[in-house]
Design an enzyme around this catalytic site. Structure first.
Site, PDB file in Angstrom:
ATOM      1  N   ARG A 154       0.834  -1.207   0.000  1.00  0.00           N
ATOM      2  CA  ARG A 154       0.000   0.000   0.000  1.00  0.00           C
ATOM      3  C   ARG A 154       0.867   1.256   0.000  1.00  0.00           C
ATOM      4  O   ARG A 154       1.898   1.304   0.693  1.00  0.00           O
ATOM      5  CB  ARG A 154      -0.892  -0.001   1.237  1.00  0.00           C
ATOM      6  CG  ARG A 154      -1.806  -1.220   1.278  1.00  0.00           C
ATOM      7  CD  ARG A 154      -3.255  -0.839   0.986  1.00  0.00           C
ATOM      8  NE  ARG A 154      -4.047  -2.018   0.650  1.00  0.00           N
ATOM      9  CZ  ARG A 154      -4.568  -2.857   1.543  1.00  0.00           C
ATOM     10  NH1 ARG A 154      -4.393  -2.635   2.836  1.00  0.00           N
ATOM     11  NH2 ARG A 154      -5.273  -3.902   1.135  1.00  0.00           N
ATOM     12  N   ASP A 155       0.432   2.249  -0.766  1.00  0.00           N
ATOM     13  CA  ASP A 155       1.134   3.537  -0.766  1.00  0.00           C
ATOM     14  C   ASP A 155       1.013   4.175   0.619  1.00  0.00           C
ATOM     15  O   ASP A 155      -0.052   4.148   1.236  1.00  0.00           O
ATOM     16  CB  ASP A 155       0.554   4.460  -1.836  1.00  0.00           C
ATOM     17  CG  ASP A 155       1.473   5.618  -2.155  1.00  0.00           C
ATOM     18  OD1 ASP A 155       2.060   5.632  -3.245  1.00  0.00           O
ATOM     19  OD2 ASP A 155       1.625   6.514  -1.281  1.00  0.00           O
ATOM     20  N   ILE A 156       2.104   4.763   1.081  1.00  0.00           N
ATOM     21  CA  ILE A 156       2.132   5.336   2.429  1.00  0.00           C
ATOM     22  C   ILE A 156       1.293   6.617   2.507  1.00  0.00           C
ATOM     23  O   ILE A 156       0.867   7.012   3.603  1.00  0.00           O
ATOM     24  CB  ILE A 156       3.604   5.607   2.862  1.00  0.00           C
ATOM     25  CG1 ILE A 156       3.720   5.649   4.368  1.00  0.00           C
ATOM     26  CG2 ILE A 156       4.160   6.858   2.212  1.00  0.00           C
ATOM     27  CD1 ILE A 156       5.152   5.603   4.874  1.00  0.00           C
ATOM     28  N   ASN A 199       5.286   6.768 -13.255  1.00  0.00           N
ATOM     29  CA  ASN A 199       6.003   8.016 -13.503  1.00  0.00           C
ATOM     30  C   ASN A 199       7.453   7.706 -13.844  1.00  0.00           C
ATOM     31  O   ASN A 199       8.107   6.924 -13.144  1.00  0.00           O
ATOM     32  CB  ASN A 199       5.952   8.910 -12.260  1.00  0.00           C
ATOM     33  CG  ASN A 199       4.544   9.371 -11.932  1.00  0.00           C
ATOM     34  OD1 ASN A 199       3.785   9.716 -12.826  1.00  0.00           O
ATOM     35  ND2 ASN A 199       4.191   9.360 -10.661  1.00  0.00           N
ATOM     36  N   GLU A 244       9.352  10.211  -7.932  1.00  0.00           N
ATOM     37  CA  GLU A 244      10.026  10.556  -6.667  1.00  0.00           C
ATOM     38  C   GLU A 244      10.953   9.444  -6.217  1.00  0.00           C
ATOM     39  O   GLU A 244      12.017   9.708  -5.654  1.00  0.00           O
ATOM     40  CB  GLU A 244       8.988  10.819  -5.570  1.00  0.00           C
ATOM     41  CG  GLU A 244       8.160  12.067  -5.820  1.00  0.00           C
ATOM     42  CD  GLU A 244       7.014  12.197  -4.829  1.00  0.00           C
ATOM     43  OE1 GLU A 244       6.906  11.371  -3.902  1.00  0.00           O
ATOM     44  OE2 GLU A 244       6.220  13.131  -5.009  1.00  0.00           O
ATOM     45  N   VAL A 245      10.533   8.206  -6.385  1.00  0.00           N
ATOM     46  CA  VAL A 245      11.338   7.077  -5.897  1.00  0.00           C
ATOM     47  C   VAL A 245      11.973   6.371  -7.106  1.00  0.00           C
ATOM     48  O   VAL A 245      11.257   5.891  -7.996  1.00  0.00           O
ATOM     49  CB  VAL A 245      10.476   6.082  -5.094  1.00  0.00           C
ATOM     50  CG1 VAL A 245      11.330   4.913  -4.621  1.00  0.00           C
ATOM     51  CG2 VAL A 245       9.814   6.775  -3.909  1.00  0.00           C
ATOM     52  N   HIS A 279       8.047   1.516 -10.363  1.00  0.00           N
ATOM     53  CA  HIS A 279       6.828   1.102  -9.675  1.00  0.00           C
ATOM     54  C   HIS A 279       5.617   1.526 -10.486  1.00  0.00           C
ATOM     55  O   HIS A 279       5.634   2.548 -11.175  1.00  0.00           O
ATOM     56  CB  HIS A 279       6.743   1.686  -8.265  1.00  0.00           C
ATOM     57  CG  HIS A 279       6.959   3.164  -8.201  1.00  0.00           C
ATOM     58  ND1 HIS A 279       8.210   3.721  -8.257  1.00  0.00           N
ATOM     59  CD2 HIS A 279       6.089   4.199  -8.097  1.00  0.00           C
ATOM     60  CE1 HIS A 279       8.102   5.029  -8.183  1.00  0.00           C
ATOM     61  NE2 HIS A 279       6.826   5.354  -8.093  1.00  0.00           N
ATOM     62  N   HIS A 313       1.605   2.438  -9.966  1.00  0.00           N
ATOM     63  CA  HIS A 313       0.541   2.761  -9.019  1.00  0.00           C
ATOM     64  C   HIS A 313      -0.743   2.101  -9.509  1.00  0.00           C
ATOM     65  O   HIS A 313      -1.095   2.233 -10.693  1.00  0.00           O
ATOM     66  CB  HIS A 313       0.276   4.271  -8.971  1.00  0.00           C
ATOM     67  CG  HIS A 313       1.439   5.107  -8.534  1.00  0.00           C
ATOM     68  ND1 HIS A 313       1.468   5.762  -7.326  1.00  0.00           N
ATOM     69  CD2 HIS A 313       2.602   5.428  -9.146  1.00  0.00           C
ATOM     70  CE1 HIS A 313       2.591   6.449  -7.215  1.00  0.00           C
ATOM     71  NE2 HIS A 313       3.304   6.267  -8.316  1.00  0.00           N
TER      72      HIS A 313
END
Ligand code: AMP
Length: 120
Positions: free
Chosen positions: A32-34, A91, A99-100, A104, A106
């Site tokens: 799960r996304d934080i 992204n 960002e990371v 990944h 989403h």
């Protein structure tokens, strides 16, 4: 761009920091996304060290790519959004707002999502 072994998702893969795991197999980990942006907001990452979609799609083996795509579907099914619908987003790089720096996808859903792009 070289892969940074100290990025936060690399640490999650090594078990150095926790995650709220949804699914795992030999190719992928989903959690799960934080900071969820929808009722369902789950990330799926490959186990291999790939910076972004561009890196993954050009460098990963066919087995890794197939395994990853299957893992995305399994995660969506586990999250219960196949019938209701969901959005996939990846992204890449600065303009994509990544960002990371570990590839990944989403998975967002669980409610009607807004427009894909906003001009602020
Ligand atoms: P992106 O902008 O595509 O790189 O998205 C990175 C996502 O990772 C953001 O939605 C963050 O909320 C999420 N994130 C960052 N750190 C963590 C973490 N430790 N556990 C889960 N999700 C995270």
């Amino acid at each position: 761009m070289a892969y940074d072994n100290d990025n936060i998702f690399a640490k999650i893969l090594r078990g150095e920091i926790p995650c709220n795991k949804v699914y795992e197999d030999e190719f992928a980990l989903a959690f799960r996304d934080i900071a969820p942006q929808a009722k369902v907001h789950t990330l799926v990452i490959p186990k291999g060290a790939y910076v972004s979609f561009d890196d993954f799609s050009t460098q990963a083996s066919d087995a890794e790519i197939i395994g990853f795509v299957r893992a995305v579907q399994k995660t969506a099914a586990l999250e219960g959004v196949v019938e209701s619908g969901y959005r996939l987003l990846a992204n890449h790089g600065v303009d994509g707002g990544q960002e990371v720096p570990h590839f990944h996808v989403h998975i967002a859903g669980g409610e009607r999502l807004g427009a894909l792009f906003s001009r602020r």
